[in-house]
Design an enzyme around this catalytic site. Sequence first.
Site, PDB file in Angstrom:
ATOM      1  N   CYS A 189      35.200  15.812 -41.439  1.00 50.38           N
ATOM      2  CA  CYS A 189      34.773  14.841 -40.432  1.00 50.38           C
ATOM      3  C   CYS A 189      33.737  13.879 -40.986  1.00 50.38           C
ATOM      4  CB  CYS A 189      34.264  15.548 -39.184  1.00 50.38           C
ATOM      5  SG  CYS A 189      32.586  16.181 -39.303  1.00 50.38           S
ATOM      6  N   ARG A 246      36.090  14.345 -36.069  1.00 52.31           N
ATOM      7  CA  ARG A 246      36.086  13.284 -37.066  1.00 52.31           C
ATOM      8  C   ARG A 246      34.983  12.305 -36.710  1.00 52.31           C
ATOM      9  NH1 ARG A 246      35.946  10.762 -41.140  1.00 52.31           N
ATOM     10  NH2 ARG A 246      37.595   9.621 -42.202  1.00 52.31           N
ATOM     11  N   SER A 251      42.444  11.280 -33.677  1.00 54.00           N
ATOM     12  CA  SER A 251      42.010  10.167 -32.851  1.00 54.00           C
ATOM     13  C   SER A 251      42.284  10.538 -31.409  1.00 54.00           C
ATOM     14  CB  SER A 251      42.791   8.904 -33.238  1.00 54.00           C
ATOM     15  OG  SER A 251      42.364   7.802 -32.463  1.00 54.00           O
ATOM     16  N   THR A 266      42.586   1.838 -33.768  1.00 57.98           N
ATOM     17  CA  THR A 266      43.910   1.855 -34.395  1.00 57.98           C
ATOM     18  C   THR A 266      44.475   0.443 -34.564  1.00 57.98           C
ATOM     19  OG1 THR A 266      44.370   4.038 -33.463  1.00 57.98           O
ATOM     20  CG2 THR A 266      46.252   2.763 -34.236  1.00 57.98           C
ATOM     21  N   CYS A 323      35.529  23.276 -43.767  1.00 59.87           N
ATOM     22  CA  CYS A 323      35.298  21.847 -43.557  1.00 59.87           C
ATOM     23  C   CYS A 323      36.545  21.147 -43.028  1.00 59.87           C
ATOM     24  CB  CYS A 323      34.847  21.201 -44.864  1.00 59.87           C
ATOM     25  SG  CYS A 323      34.648  19.422 -44.748  1.00 59.87           S
ATOM     26  N   CYS A 355      27.244  19.937 -37.739  1.00 59.31           N
ATOM     27  CA  CYS A 355      28.572  20.223 -38.287  1.00 59.31           C
ATOM     28  C   CYS A 355      29.414  20.911 -37.217  1.00 59.31           C
ATOM     29  CB  CYS A 355      28.477  21.119 -39.522  1.00 59.31           C
ATOM     30  SG  CYS A 355      30.100  21.672 -40.068  1.00 59.31           S
ATOM     31  N   CYS A 408      28.169  15.350 -41.920  1.00 59.32           N
ATOM     32  CA  CYS A 408      27.026  15.794 -42.731  1.00 59.32           C
ATOM     33  C   CYS A 408      26.584  14.698 -43.683  1.00 59.32           C
ATOM     34  CB  CYS A 408      27.374  17.074 -43.486  1.00 59.32           C
ATOM     35  SG  CYS A 408      28.894  16.976 -44.464  1.00 59.32           S
TER      36      CYS A 408
END
Lengths: 269, 560, 311
Positions: free
Chosen positions: B532, B314, B61, B350, B529, B506, B535
């Site tokens: 996130c 992310r 984050s 958050t 990977c 990606c 895709c």
Amino acid sequence: MLTMQAAPVGLDINAKRQNSMKVLVTVKRVLDYNVKVRVKADRSDVDLANVKMALNPFCEIAVEEAVRLKEAGVATEVVVVSIGPKAVQEQIRTALALGADRGIHIETENSPESLSVAKLLAKVVADEQPGLVILGKQAIDSDNNQTGQMLAALTGLSQGTFASEVKIEGDEALVTREVDGGLQTLGLKLPAIVTTDLRLNEPRYASLPNIMKAKKKPLDVKTPADLGVELRAHTELLSVEPPAERKGGIKVGSVAELVEKLKNEAKVI
Amino acid sequence: MSEAVNAAERESMEFDVVIVGAGPAGLSAAIRLMQQAQDAERELSVCVVEKGSEVGAHILSGAVIEPRALAELFPDWAERGAPLNTAVTADEMYLLQNATSARRIPNALVPKTMHNEGNYVASLGNLCRWLAEQAEALGVEIFPGFAASEVLYHTDGELKGAVKGIATGDMGIGHDGQPKDSYMPGMELHAKVTLFTEGCRGHLGKQLIERFALDKDADPQHYGIGIKELWDIDPAKHQPGLVVHGSGWPLQGDASGGFFLYHAENSQVVVGLIVDLNYSNPWLSPFDEFQRLKHHPLFAQTLDGGKRVSYGARAITKGGFNSLPKMTMPGALLLGCDAGTLNFSKIKGTHTAMKSGLIAAESVFEALGKNDSAGQEIAAFTDAFKASWLYDELYRSRNFGPAMHKFGVLLGGAFNFVDQNLCGGKLPITLHDTKPDYAQLKPAAQSPKIDYPKPDGKLSFDKLSSVFLSNTNHEEDQPSHLQLTDASIPIAVNLPTWAEPAQRFCPAGVYEIVEEASGPRFQINAQNCVHCKTCDIKDPSQNITWVTPEGGGGPTYPNM
Amino acid sequence: MATLIIAEHDNSILKPATLNTVAAAAAIGGDAVLLVAGEGCQAVAGQAAQVAGVNKVLLADNAAYGHQLAENVAPLVAELAKSAGFEYVLAPATTTGKNLLPRVAALLDVGQLSDIVSVESADTFKRPIYAGNAIATVKSLDAIKVITVRGTAFDPVAAEGGSASIEAVTAVHDAGLSRFVGEEVAKSDRPELTAARVIISGGRGMGNGENFALLEKVADKLGAAVGASRAAVDAGFVPNDMQVGQTGKIVAPELYIAVGISGAIQHLAGMKDSKVIVAINKDEEAPIFQVADYGLVADLFDAVPELEASL
């Protein structure tokens, strides 16, 4: 020593004799092997703040081997010991979740040097009287590859380092070692000290129920003073730096030139 | 291996509450449940499963954190040592006009929601690690390294169809689908109530939304992809607590998004770019947009001479109020970014995720006090949610994202200024944005190609050296966790139409088109990977499904 | 000041790793004394006496030392170190040296410095930690410094040219704790990746698994192991266990030949400590050239057969 031709009765007798064996395993808390290590800006050490710590992979193999010996009926109890600050109890619990029976935490402020660790472990060996001690061949932080050998010296026991196979036969451990250029098998009089190499086994995953059970397994906390060991520094860490970055060399124009350079300049073929 | 075989082998464990995902929503819920149980002197068993190898390993984050929900959870959070160490000291907002110039937007013209007095620059990963310690001290069982791979439903009786819990994934399955020596079957975790807090585009949350038609009254969900780096910078340039936001260059055409640069503690800054996933140009590469962004003087002056420490990406659920699905279903709740509680007008999720967890914990605890609470739909949650500041906050911000999408950054920004600052989010109109992000891509032939500069290795980098810094790893010998519904689509459809955009959206180099003598081949480097989920969201053919790999796999983010 | 160096040998031949260790001793300075402990190892002592810069050879020839069991050799070394007043005890960081020396250090009640890569001063050394991802500068506080030496970090001294005296050591230590059962010399014609002196690795540029045969032919000529990049493994050309890199094997051979490998950082992390790196790639922009000592921009399908033919 028992041979394959021995009668089944003999096997039983032998199994009973082995059944009294306790295995001591050591574990170290280290930076997780997936995490890239980073040198602190002031070069005093590597930066371990907020990074994932884990059980040293070689120690995990040691735990697995001990648990397999227990499952095979060769060992009766697996005792796991770790040395360091309170946080190392997390790694002891991991070992307990993998199947060790009880833990011993020797609480120290930092992670002591190999010889100090060996001295502390020698006291634990004297107290616990294990038939076999299994350690990782090295920790992936300090890469020392010393503690097992030092412990063997201090206890006066036999040593089988870099083991890729361990078999207990009678009062002897047959340890196959990964040595430069091949494998070597030694017969070690028990009790013995064994250090693990990567190919000894593939550790299991801890299951959820076992992780929960591990929280309830006994864990003793001791101090070096309890064991009568005074820790002494043998080395001083002056600085830590990142490795020199590799620089590009030259471009060669042909295979012939390449071979010539490798022969005459680099002298590697 | 068939599911039937799995189910037969699997053991089960029973809990009052099972929580999927140790993020802010899940951990807040776990803590609040236990706090109530202690106050009421009631026995309660709460278990949290987390696919990351440790709590925080998969958390990424910004973050500027508003402590409102944390203060409700622990009024004494500061004394307890919560890692919110850097109070925001200054807010700056910029509109980048091109690669070299920037215009500072006066604070008076910045939407109020973007003001950060009283907030903290922090690592959400570290906050989650701290929350996990608090939770464990209260008796919550937390199991990192265990991925919830499957939702379990009651199969008969009155509760038929209600959520019964989850199953963790099998461990030790080879790439051929066969068990290896290390095989350990998954575990069934049964619960009276299961809380799904997987974060944005949770793969179980996605199934639940579909199965229970949770989104039938909501607009389609909208997403962004956030790419972030952590840098060590020259201490002389470091201004702890300085928060910089902005938008504009390098995103062009209808592509929108925003950047951030936060000065954290210890001479570190975090820098990132959020690209809205409703962009239409299939040549766009969010990763490369971010890399070139850092060459803008606004960033370069801070980063020059510094060293990149970490990298991650992310997806972000940003549809907000209008896209929020129903959050309750029989036996379960969908919370936090798994549902979409992020407040995009503040670019903060958050405090809202935590609040959703708190409200859920209170409703669930009350329900558990009654008989036959297992498998019930907790309708009281919806009422409590509607009565909360969370609902109010999301309602006021409902037009923020759609305005940006509809009117662009400038006019949308003006709308938002009027709506947020002059009307407090109470303008009596609601804007809707009804086209899903994946349907926005135009054919490659109709879109201008984007020529991204080569990374210089100082400020900008390639994808693989970036992924390297995310400490990502997956056990190599396991089935791919990126599944294609139809393996022929990438080459037969996506490549000719959109020049296979997965190669570009990606941020971890998972997807490649490899040219071979026999023609192009679609390669999936699942090991890269970073989880996130972009895709799963943006594939124009909706052909890629992200499922959980073996537990513990994925990034190992420190301080992210 | 004198250094006792444990000779690496198999009772008939002095192993080259000894020469690198003598070089480290030379960097420290003072007298260099080689200990040849074994059984029927007279010939080794003869070779040791000729090593440049060696002042004396100690020969402990006894059945108890035949297989250089640490339980028997360690007390011998510790006793020599103490009685003859050696300030340094060095051994190559081979499996033999790593097995023996910590046992010696513990008997002497001193620490050990493992795997040093440089001598900074009489008591300060550099050594890699975290698999070479950081280099520590460490000062020894002990009177006797027990050290293992990473061979590739020190250029070997000449095997000939010296004329040291050979002195027999009669002390026999037989702890009776362990016995040699057997050994199995790696019988593969090709060495293991992690133990190979030379490695030739292929990347995605190889095109398919069959083309790795080109590399195997070169490997056969060089006694090399064959490795692969993750891209080649992911593409299904070759199995996982051939992978060199961050998630594969970490290697540091004397010669690493990267063929059709672009040089992603994940691969570099696994081979950057190689002494000499050669890159063959048709893309002259490939990052591998930034770390290669010798780069050849060429089509591998031309260059590799030509390389094989010229070896």
